[in-house]
Design a protein around this motif. Structure first.
Motif, mmCIF file in Angstrom:
data_model
loop_
_atom_site.group_PDB
_atom_site.id
_atom_site.type_symbol
_atom_site.label_atom_id
_atom_site.label_comp_id
_atom_site.label_asym_id
_atom_site.label_seq_id
_atom_site.Cartn_x
_atom_site.Cartn_y
_atom_site.Cartn_z
ATOM 1 N N LEU A 59 47.791 45.197 21.328
ATOM 2 C CA LEU A 59 46.500 44.512 21.372
ATOM 3 C C LEU A 59 45.560 45.052 20.306
ATOM 4 O O LEU A 59 44.885 44.286 19.603
ATOM 5 N N ARG A 72 47.186 29.632 26.612
ATOM 6 C CA ARG A 72 47.769 30.675 27.463
ATOM 7 C C ARG A 72 47.976 30.159 28.885
ATOM 8 O O ARG A 72 48.964 30.481 29.539
ATOM 9 N N ALA A 91 45.541 38.763 24.072
ATOM 10 C CA ALA A 91 44.564 39.536 24.843
ATOM 11 C C ALA A 91 44.547 39.092 26.302
ATOM 12 O O ALA A 91 44.469 39.921 27.217
ATOM 13 N N ALA A 92 44.624 37.798 26.549
ATOM 14 C CA ALA A 92 44.599 37.284 27.919
ATOM 15 C C ALA A 92 45.831 37.710 28.695
ATOM 16 O O ALA A 92 45.762 37.957 29.906
ATOM 17 N N HIS A 93 46.977 37.828 28.018
ATOM 18 C CA HIS A 93 48.186 38.289 28.688
ATOM 19 C C HIS A 93 48.106 39.791 29.001
ATOM 20 O O HIS A 93 48.715 40.257 29.963
ATOM 21 N N TYR A 94 47.353 40.520 28.176
ATOM 22 C CA TYR A 94 47.175 41.941 28.459
ATOM 23 C C TYR A 94 46.197 42.125 29.608
ATOM 24 O O TYR A 94 46.486 42.808 30.596
ATOM 25 N N SER A 95 45.015 41.500 29.479
ATOM 26 C CA SER A 95 43.995 41.531 30.524
ATOM 27 C C SER A 95 42.910 40.521 30.177
ATOM 28 O O SER A 95 42.472 40.472 29.016
ATOM 29 N N PRO A 96 42.460 39.712 31.138
ATOM 30 C CA PRO A 96 41.363 38.770 30.842
ATOM 31 C C PRO A 96 40.116 39.469 30.323
ATOM 32 O O PRO A 96 39.331 38.877 29.579
ATOM 33 N N LEU A 97 39.932 40.733 30.706
ATOM 34 C CA LEU A 97 38.762 41.476 30.254
ATOM 35 C C LEU A 97 38.839 41.827 28.766
ATOM 36 O O LEU A 97 37.836 42.257 28.180
ATOM 37 N N ALA A 98 40.033 41.645 28.165
ATOM 38 C CA ALA A 98 40.188 41.971 26.747
ATOM 39 C C ALA A 98 39.751 40.830 25.845
ATOM 40 O O ALA A 98 39.563 41.029 24.641
ATOM 41 N N THR A 124 51.265 45.313 24.959
ATOM 42 C CA THR A 124 50.833 46.692 25.210
ATOM 43 C C THR A 124 49.441 46.911 24.613
ATOM 44 O O THR A 124 48.936 46.096 23.829
ATOM 45 N N LEU A 125 48.846 48.028 24.978
ATOM 46 C CA LEU A 125 47.527 48.364 24.432
ATOM 47 C C LEU A 125 47.597 48.526 22.923
ATOM 48 O O LEU A 125 46.717 48.054 22.191
#
Length: 201
Positions: free
Chosen positions: A8, A157, A41-48, A4-5
């Motif tokens: 993260l 990942r 972070a990659a599982h949340y979003s690659p942009l993170a 989740t955000l």
């Protein structure tokens, strides 16, 4: 496991703290912290992932600055002692030359080699590396260091489907790589010592 955000943000804050403290008091696995957070972070979003690089790099930079300041504070007495011992002073001069010619690569390598960062920062302080050179060069060195360990996390990942599996794999890879790098460095140092001893005899 869903990232989740809030999870993260917490992971980024913990990574920053671990790296900053571990860069001052080298008892925490800073590289493993960055790699593990990159997995989440990659599982949340690659942009993170760039946020992980930023958090790890900033923590490393602050920790290095504190360490460098401490070394400079006590460097005057150490400088006087080293000047009395010609061989250690020559080694310090060699490190200074490397720092002056290629400061970014010298500081980066000192971070990647286990146990190499504090001796290099101490030598830099003893031989009088300026704050300006350190501040400018260490930005790139810390960013590249954080990016390297984030890449290790991304590799883990991509291999493991679950975040926790990637985190565990990243930590194991980083710790194993550190052991191998330490072994290689010890072998290299032992070989140089034998060569120096042979030259003297």
């Amino acid at each position: 496991m869903v990232v989740t955000l809030g999870g993260l943000v917490t992971a980024l804050a913990v990574t920053f703290a671990v790296v900053a403290v571990g860069s001052t008091v080298p008892i925490l696995p800073t590289g493993a912290a960055v790699s593990a957070t990159a997995v989440l972070a990659a599982h949340y979003s690659p942009l993170a992932v760039p946020m992980v690089v930023a958090a790890g790099g900033l923590g490393a930079y602050i920790g290095d600055a504190v360490t460098f300041a401490i070394c400079r504070a006590g460097g005057e007495a150490l400088t006087r002692r080293l000047r009395l011992l010609r061989q250690p002073w020559r080694i310090a001069e060699t490190v200074r030359d490397r720092l002056q010619r290629r400061p970014v690569s010298a500081l980066l390598v000192s971070r990647l080699v286990p146990g190499g960062r504090i001796p290099v920062l101490l030598t830099a302080a003893i031989v009088g590396l300026s704050w300006r050179t350190f501040i400018v060069s260490n930005v790139a060195a810390c960013a590249l260091w954080a990016a390297t360990y984030s890449a290790i996390g991304l590799l883990s990942r991509n291999v493991f489907p679950q975040p926790w599996q990637g985190v565990v794999a990243a930590i194991i890879i980083v710790l194993a790589a550190g052991q191998v790098a330490g072994w290689v460095e010890r072998r290299r140092q032992a070989r140089q010592d034998r060569i120096s001893a042979g030259a003297k005899s």
